[in-house]
Scaffold this active site. Structure first.
Site, mmCIF file in Angstrom:
data_model
loop_
_atom_site.group_PDB
_atom_site.id
_atom_site.type_symbol
_atom_site.label_atom_id
_atom_site.label_comp_id
_atom_site.label_asym_id
_atom_site.label_seq_id
_atom_site.Cartn_x
_atom_site.Cartn_y
_atom_site.Cartn_z
ATOM 1 N N GLU A 485 9.725 18.375 11.712
ATOM 2 C CA GLU A 485 10.814 19.114 11.328
ATOM 3 C C GLU A 485 10.286 20.499 11.228
ATOM 4 O O GLU A 485 10.229 21.183 10.001
ATOM 5 C CB GLU A 485 11.243 18.766 9.915
ATOM 6 C CG GLU A 485 11.616 17.198 9.827
ATOM 7 C CD GLU A 485 12.026 16.708 8.456
ATOM 8 O OE1 GLU A 485 12.246 17.559 7.587
ATOM 9 O OE2 GLU A 485 12.334 15.270 8.552
ATOM 10 N N ASN A 526 8.615 15.358 15.736
ATOM 11 C CA ASN A 526 9.703 14.605 15.424
ATOM 12 C C ASN A 526 10.614 15.563 14.562
ATOM 13 O O ASN A 526 10.178 16.482 14.127
ATOM 14 C CB ASN A 526 8.898 13.644 14.317
ATOM 15 C CG ASN A 526 9.894 12.721 13.688
ATOM 16 O OD1 ASN A 526 10.615 12.002 14.646
ATOM 17 N ND2 ASN A 526 10.160 12.187 12.553
ATOM 18 N N HIS A 562 18.970 10.048 11.257
ATOM 19 C CA HIS A 562 19.498 9.675 9.821
ATOM 20 C C HIS A 562 20.970 9.917 9.956
ATOM 21 O O HIS A 562 21.357 11.031 9.792
ATOM 22 C CB HIS A 562 18.961 10.363 8.759
ATOM 23 C CG HIS A 562 17.405 10.130 8.418
ATOM 24 N ND1 HIS A 562 17.177 8.841 8.032
ATOM 25 C CD2 HIS A 562 16.220 10.673 8.877
ATOM 26 C CE1 HIS A 562 15.806 8.958 7.903
ATOM 27 N NE2 HIS A 562 15.101 9.957 8.404
ATOM 28 N N GLU A 591 13.753 7.164 12.959
ATOM 29 C CA GLU A 591 14.009 6.997 11.523
ATOM 30 C C GLU A 591 15.532 6.517 11.549
ATOM 31 O O GLU A 591 16.211 6.698 10.598
ATOM 32 C CB GLU A 591 13.715 8.022 10.843
ATOM 33 C CG GLU A 591 12.220 8.573 11.083
ATOM 34 C CD GLU A 591 11.971 9.812 10.182
ATOM 35 O OE1 GLU A 591 12.792 10.186 9.191
ATOM 36 O OE2 GLU A 591 10.977 10.549 10.325
ATOM 37 N N ASP A 593 19.110 5.397 10.384
ATOM 38 C CA ASP A 593 19.739 4.438 9.466
ATOM 39 C C ASP A 593 21.103 5.004 9.476
ATOM 40 O O ASP A 593 21.178 6.169 9.972
ATOM 41 C CB ASP A 593 18.979 4.465 7.917
ATOM 42 C CG ASP A 593 18.670 5.884 7.602
ATOM 43 O OD1 ASP A 593 17.691 6.088 6.704
ATOM 44 O OD2 ASP A 593 19.273 6.963 8.056
#
Ligand code: G3I
Length: 665
Positions: A485, A526, A562, A591, A593
């Site tokens: 990030e 990432n 996300h 990641e 979800d």
């Protein structure tokens, strides 16, 4: 006796400069996904742009840098600092085998760190001098395009540092003002333990707080004034609250202890169940804990290191619901007590088998990686055995959700906590899962000591950290999020202690150090919100081009993903993955979800899980899909039920969709 802050000076004459913005950014850190309810902080002023002061100390470049072509290019790294800037790991940091009564593992020993409490316990981090210096100057957070002369920022009047005695009731009245008229709103960013907040009918808020002995010290208290016309325009105010002991401590009321509530757990018949029960007392005494209906052959032990924790351990022999009656008694007046009920649903093992192949079998058959992020210390939770066995059956890849982050693995200079990552590595190897390391360099979850390092030494500290972590896990963890990030919402570099010290080069330096420390590892960058077209995706492509032109050892890109159930940008995702693949890089969904916007969005949740997996499977460079956890019982966004197994570990429609799609060609 009430303490009311005296009416003090009006709005400050100037706004904050960039360096303190870094502090605030750290304060606001965490929370991902472009439109999550825990949304990221509103986009800050472009980095390097002093908000109003000409004398503001800008970041490394005094214009708002775009991602490329900013990397100036390091050819080869020099040697690591010698002598080291902070003490390297030593034998004293080596974990030891833990008492089996404290965990749920039967197949392998569990290691524990030498000490889980810092010594000495960290102070509530603000010094007397900082307190005397007064509140921090307000920080304006304005979305791009807002003209502060047209729409003046809101503000609080009468805010100043406060001193209150333990046992006294503090009444803090908060009244935001919008100079352009309209009713400003506010958001309290700091939680005061056991405080009460009242929204008054005049848009003001009153916070009632009685600090006790446990609260003695100096703490920041941050609130935001939100603009009436554009709530994205907000101003952060940080005052300091000092709690002191009264001259006569007996004037402080002895209050009952409190028990940290534990939500229901699902476990299996025959599995060891471990429950860490925490009871605290505002008077800084240590309550006793008892269970009036202790299960047969159960043990209830004080935690070795944490006085407020007792560890219950038992093995349920029959299916059914257990309602543990927990009592905590005040250390000085046992009649002062707290009670709670903890629910344990015990199921027969057969409840956890299901039709169709396990995800990892289906993924193995197509040479694909299906993974999850493992909670820290899952083996210290009631359902640890079910958690571990379910994960071993379903996944062939695992990431540490938190326990390899800097604030976990190296909380103090020279103090290393390897136990949890060591346990995860041992478990993964015993169950033939590959490991994905997360994350070496990030702006968040940094221990205070790193945030306090001098700017000039940060490159050395960053490189030492990378080298020490990779050296320990070089042979076991072959895939790493090296930098996480680095790109801000508007496509510029995100402010961070790393960017402040090295400018854009910190990304290149981190990857070069990682390559030097773990030559065989796959090194990825990432990021979140790069699954849709927009400034972050554009900045990602520019960053990749910049790094590759510079010879940076970059092997792949992680798309965090996300999401919420309103995601529909599958074409954007495919296009952005193709952009990355066109640069000869591997792709990882790292990641995933899918948080429910509404509890009956299950069909949307299914379509998104299946759609993302399809896009990944159809992209030859997409090597893996990882979910950020796997049961809703343990998710960072648990309140939105974002994962593929329910809180009861039963497959949700999203699991079945992934199972089905993995089985198709
Ligand atoms: O372990 C402490 C516990 O001792 C303490 O009692 C408790 C309450 O203060 O906090 C616990 O630590 C929390 C930790 O999660 C473990 O639960 C931290 O406060 C909390 O900040 C931390 O949140 C993590 C978050 O990153 C921090 O930004 C989430 O678990 C984790 O899922 C999340 O993961 C990030 C990825 O690393 C990067 N991508 C975004 C993703 C979601 O934010």
């Amino acid at each position: 006796m009430h303490v009311k802050p005296k009416n003090l000076k009006t709005r400050p004459a100037r706004w904050q400069t960039v360096p303190e913005m870094l502090l605030l950014t750290t304060l606001l850190a965490g929370g991902c996904g472009s439109d999550s309810p825990n949304a990221n902080p509103p986009s800050e002023q472009p980095v390097g742009q002093p908000v109003t002061d000409s004398d503001a100390s800008p970041g490394p470049a005094d214009e708002s840098p775009v991602i490329s072509p900013s990397v100036t290019g390091t050819t080869a790294l020099g040697p690591l600092p010698s002598p080291p800037l902070s003490a390297p790991p030593s034998n004293d940091d080596e974990p030891t085998v833990q008492d089996t009564r404290l965990h749920t593992s039967t197949a392998m020993p569990i290691l524990e760190d030498a000490a889980t409490l810092p010594a000495p316990p960290p102070p509530i981090g603000i010094s007397e001098a900082e307190f005397s210096a007064g509140p921090l100057a307000p920080v304006v957070l304005a979305p791009p395009g807002v003209d502060l002369d047209e729409n003046q920022p809101p503000y609080f009047e009468n805010l100043d540092n406060i001193t209150v005695l333990a046992g006294q009731l503090l009444e803090l009245n908060l009244a935001p003002i919008d100079p352009d008229g309209g009713v400003a709103d506010q958001y309290v960013a700091t939680f005061l333990p056991r405080s009460r907040s009242v929204d008054n009918d005049d848009a003001t808020k009153t916070i009632f707080w009685t600090p006790f002995e446990a609260d003695v010290g100096i703490r920041d208290f941050t609130i935001f004034a939100l603009d009436a016309e554009n709530p994205e325009l907000r101003v952060a105010y940080t005052i300091r609250i000092k709690v002191e002991m009264p001259s006569d401590p007996s004037t402080i009321e002895n209050t009952p202890p409190t028990i940290n509530h534990i939500d229901p757990y699902t476990v299996r018949v025959g599995d060891p169940v471990v429950l860490e029960i925490t009871a605290t007392d505002p008077n800084d005494t240590v309550p006793t804990i008892e269970i009036s209906n202790l299960p047969p052959a159960a043990t209830l032990l004080p935690h070795r290191d944490i006085p407020s924790v007792h560890v219950l351990r038992f093995v349920p022999e029959v299916a059914g619901q257990i309602a543990l009656e927990v009592i905590a008694r005040d250390a000085l007046e046992p009649t002062l007590r707290a009670e709670d009920i903890f629910i344990i649903d015990v199921e027969a093992p057969a409840r956890f088998t299901h039709e169709g192949g396990r995800l990892r079998e289906l993924a193995d058959a197509r040479d694909f990686l299906i993974g999850f992020a493992a909670s820290p210390n899952y083996y210290h939770r009631a359902d640890g055995a079910l958690y571990a066995d379910t994960a071993a059956a379903e996944f062939n890849l695992v990431t540490a959700e938190n326990s390899l982050k800097w604030d976990y693995v190296n909380p103090y200079p020279g103090d290393y906590r390897w136990a949890d990552p060591d346990n995860l590595v041992a478990w993964a190897k015993a169950n033939d899962l590959a490991l994905h390391g997360h994350t070496l360099v990030w702006y968040a979850q940094l221990p205070p000591w790193v945030l306090d390092t001098p700017v000039a030494s940060r490159e050395g500290h960053m490189r030492e950290h990378i080298d020490r972590v990779l050296s320990r896990y070089r042979d076991d963890i072959k895939l790493w999020d090296v930098v996480n990030e680095a790109i801000d919402e508007d496509g510029s570099y995100r402010p961070s202690v790393w960017y402040e010290a090295m400018g854009p080069d910190y990304v290149d330096i981190a990857f070069r150090q990682a390559r030097a420390s773990a030559p065989d590892a796959t090194l990825i960058y990432n990021e979140y919100d790069t699954e849709v077209k927009g400034p972050k995706a554009d900045a990602l492509f520019a960053l990749i081009d910049d790094l590759q032109a510079n010879g940076t050892p970059l092997d792949g890109i992680g798309f965090q993903m996300h999401l919420f159930t309103d995601f529909v940008a599958f074409d954007d995702l495919a296009a952005n993955m193709a952009e990355v693949a066109s640069r000869d890089l591997d792709i990882y969904v790292t990641e995933l979800d899918v948080s429910l916007r509404d509890s009956d969005d299950l069909a949307e949740q299914v379509a998104i899980y299946e759609g993302v997996l399809s896009v990944c499977l159809l992209q030859p460079r997409c090597k893996a899909l990882q979910t950020w956890g796997f049961t809703d019982r343990h998710s960072w966004r648990r309140q939105f039920d974002p994962l593929i197994l329910g809180r009861d570990y039963q497959p949700k429609p999203a699991y079945l969709a992934i199972q089905r799609r993995l089985g198709e060609n």
